[in-house]
Design an enzyme around this catalytic site. Structure first.
Site, PDB file in Angstrom:
ATOM      1  N   LYS A  63     -28.435  -1.331  10.184  1.00  0.00           N
ATOM      2  CA  LYS A  63     -27.228  -0.073  10.124  1.00  0.00           C
ATOM      3  C   LYS A  63     -26.184  -0.397  11.376  1.00  0.00           C
ATOM      4  CE  LYS A  63     -29.834   3.831  12.076  1.00  0.00           C
ATOM      5  NZ  LYS A  63     -30.097   5.255  12.030  1.00  0.00           N
ATOM      6  N   ARG A 195     -32.368  17.091   8.504  1.00  0.00           N
ATOM      7  CA  ARG A 195     -31.257  16.465   8.574  1.00  0.00           C
ATOM      8  C   ARG A 195     -31.254  16.169   6.786  1.00  0.00           C
ATOM      9  NH1 ARG A 195     -30.705  11.169  11.864  1.00  0.00           N
ATOM     10  NH2 ARG A 195     -31.914  10.350  10.209  1.00  0.00           N
ATOM     11  N   TYR A 332     -11.214   5.518  40.950  1.00  0.00           N
ATOM     12  CA  TYR A 332     -10.793   6.804  40.827  1.00  0.00           C
ATOM     13  C   TYR A 332     -11.711   7.982  41.436  1.00  0.00           C
ATOM     14  CZ  TYR A 332      -7.801   4.348  37.557  1.00  0.00           C
ATOM     15  OH  TYR A 332      -6.540   3.548  37.044  1.00  0.00           O
ATOM     16  N   MET A 380     -12.027   1.865  32.397  1.00  0.00           N
ATOM     17  CA  MET A 380     -11.722   1.704  30.995  1.00  0.00           C
ATOM     18  C   MET A 380     -11.833   0.150  30.892  1.00  0.00           C
ATOM     19  SD  MET A 380      -8.339   1.964  28.476  1.00  0.00           S
ATOM     20  CE  MET A 380      -8.460   3.508  28.185  1.00  0.00           C
TER      21      MET A 380
END
Length: 501
Positions: A63, A195, A332, A380
């Site tokens: 999956k 679930r 950053y 990123m």
């Protein structure tokens, strides 16, 4: 300090083609990173897990694009060694896999026609269920679809479907009636995960209705299944919860029989159940994270402890090496300042490629033979790795030991030796189906490997590759998430053996 033991370079050339994230035939600009998938390790892991549950059939869980590894190629490799089941959570992905396997000439067990369809075709209706799948005709099992999904195509594709509610049962039977094929279903009981699955309160009604539809020829109830919630926990509470779930699973099995159902298969064990709970093996076991070479709980047993080999190596090309002066910040927010003049390497991967930003300032990266550490925030598209100071304690200049174009590995198999690759033995393709026990196959392979010099002493001048588990710890998450989030712009490159550098 990172010293260059070898000039291990990033190369775009591989013996097996890039699967996705690149354009075949275009060699002008190659992506600066890739995920190298070792198909031999994958098959070896499946053998190992099958050896843990020799009396059960193996379902390879592929999956979510095989946890980010590449569903088509891994499913085909599982099929090549006789794995009889393939598990894909979402029905659309299962359909896509079926189309791929059809294109590769892989046969599959077909659903029987419904009585009405059989009569229209002039056939005699038989109430016998479908035979068990054969080694080279894998069955696909899928368990997630929405209430609005039209399941006709799934039945045309001969996919086994999970049913948790009477509404889902109606959804499946309507598709079966329209398609003219009896749906093969696995009824799911919620034994404690909270679930998907029927509650025990609703289970009697679900079984009664399923039996009614089975008698009418619209479905075949082939399986009963569930999920274990805490089989990977090394605690008294975890073991107690698991045993409670197994007890409830047995109760559900008896209820199904009392209501006239005769499922051929029971399955509840995923990798942790395969390894640590033999009483959970039943008829099918589902090999997920372990098939990709990772432990479901590395604090209990590491991959190496379990005899598993990670199959993905996430690597990139160093794009720049430079000096960051003492007191200067990196990336950053200025979350890291150089304690002294420091060599750093720029690596062209970031959170857009699936690198967890939460691992900033902590995760290890292997660069040209030595480990460094991510410094500053992961961006990123890029991250920065500290290589070491520019001078030693006596003020003597130290080289970076790394240059642009060198190989950087984000994570991989710590047992890999990129400086000196040893040959890997060919797998015995027919071991599942030609009489050898899995233990005998593994012993034979180990003896042959040792005789051929495959087992080598680690080079003391070479650091081990970081593992995905180390990245998971750095990001305060689990290996499953780290793997499955590797982005689509990272090409998957599939290799046989270990001569891939």
């Amino acid at each position: 300090m990172l010293n260059s033991v070898s000039r291990t370079k990033f190369s775009s050339q591989h013996p097996i083609a890039v699967a996705r994230g690149s354009q075949q035939g275009r060699r002008d600009i190659q992506p600066p990173s890739r995920a190298v998938i070792n198909l031999d390790n994958y098959q070896e892991n499946l053998f190992r897990l099958q050896d843990c549950a020799p009396s059960a059939k193996l379902m390879a869980i592929v999956k979510a694009d095989a946890y980010g590894h590449g569903i088509n190629q891994l499913a085909l490799k599982a099929h090549d060694i006789g794995v009889q089941w393939l598990g894909v959570a979402q029905v659309p992905e299962a359909l896509s896999l079926r189309r791929y396997l059809d294109g590769m000439g892989v046969a599959h067990d077909q659903l029987h026609p419904t009585p009405t369809s059989a009569l229209l075709q002039g056939r005699i209706y038989s109430e016998r269920p479908c035979p068990a799948p054969r080694s080279f005709r894998p069955r696909l099992f899928s368990w997630i679809y929405g209430p609005s999904a039209v399941l006709n195509e799934a039945l045309h594709a001969d996919i086994d479907l999970s049913v948790s509610t009477t509404a889902q049962l109606t959804q499946v039977t309507q598709a079966a009636d329209q398609v003219g094929k009896r749906a093969r279903i696995h009824i799911k009981i919620d034994t404690g995960l909270g679930r998907g699955g029927s509650t025990l309160k609703d289970f009697v009604r679900l079984c009664t209705l399923a039996h009614s539809h089975e008698r009418s020829g619209l479905v075949e109830v082939n399986g009963l299944w569930s999920h274990l919630a805490r089989a990977d926990e090394p605690t008294v509470e975890g073991e107690k919860a698991t045993m409670s779930q197994l007890k409830l699973f047995e109760e559900a099995w008896q209820i199904a029989w009392d209501r006239g159902l005769r499922p051929q298969f029971r399955h509840i064990a995923a990798t942790s159940g395969i390894i640590w709970y033999p009483e959970a093996h039943f008829d099918i076991v589902r090999a997920g994270i372990g098939s990709f070479g990772l432990s479901p709980n590395p604090t209990v047993s590491t991959s190496a402890d379990l005899g598993l080999r990670p199959i993905m190596r996430f690597e990139a090309e160093v794009t720049q090496v430079k000096v960051i002066e003492e007191g200067s910040c990196v990336s950053y927010g200025g979350t890291w300042k150089a304690p002294t003049d420091t060599w750093v390497a720029l690596i062209p991967v970031g959170y857009a490629d699936g690198i967890p930003r939460a691992a900033s300032n902590s995760a290890p990266v292997w660069v040209a033979g030595r480990r460094g550490r991510v410094v500053g925030r992961i961006c990123m598209d890029q991250l920065v790795v500290a290589l070491g100071p520019t001078k030693d304690a006596n003020g003597i200049d130290l080289p970076a030991g790394v240059s642009a174009g060198d190989l950087a590995v984000i994570f991989g198999d710590p047992a890999d030796r990129l400086a000196e690759q040893a040959p890997v033995l060919d797998l015995k393709r027919s071991a599942f189906s030609h009489g050898l026990s899995h233990a005998e196959v593994l012993r034979q392979r180990a003896a042959e490997a040792e005789a051929n010099g495959r087992l080598r002493v680690q080079d003391p001048g070479f650091d081990m590759l970081p593992s995905v588990d180390e990245w998971a710890v750095a990001a305060q998450t689990i290996s499953y998430e780290v793997l499955s989030q590797i982005g689509s712009r990272v090409p998957r490159v599939f290799i046989q053996g270990r001569k891939d550098g």
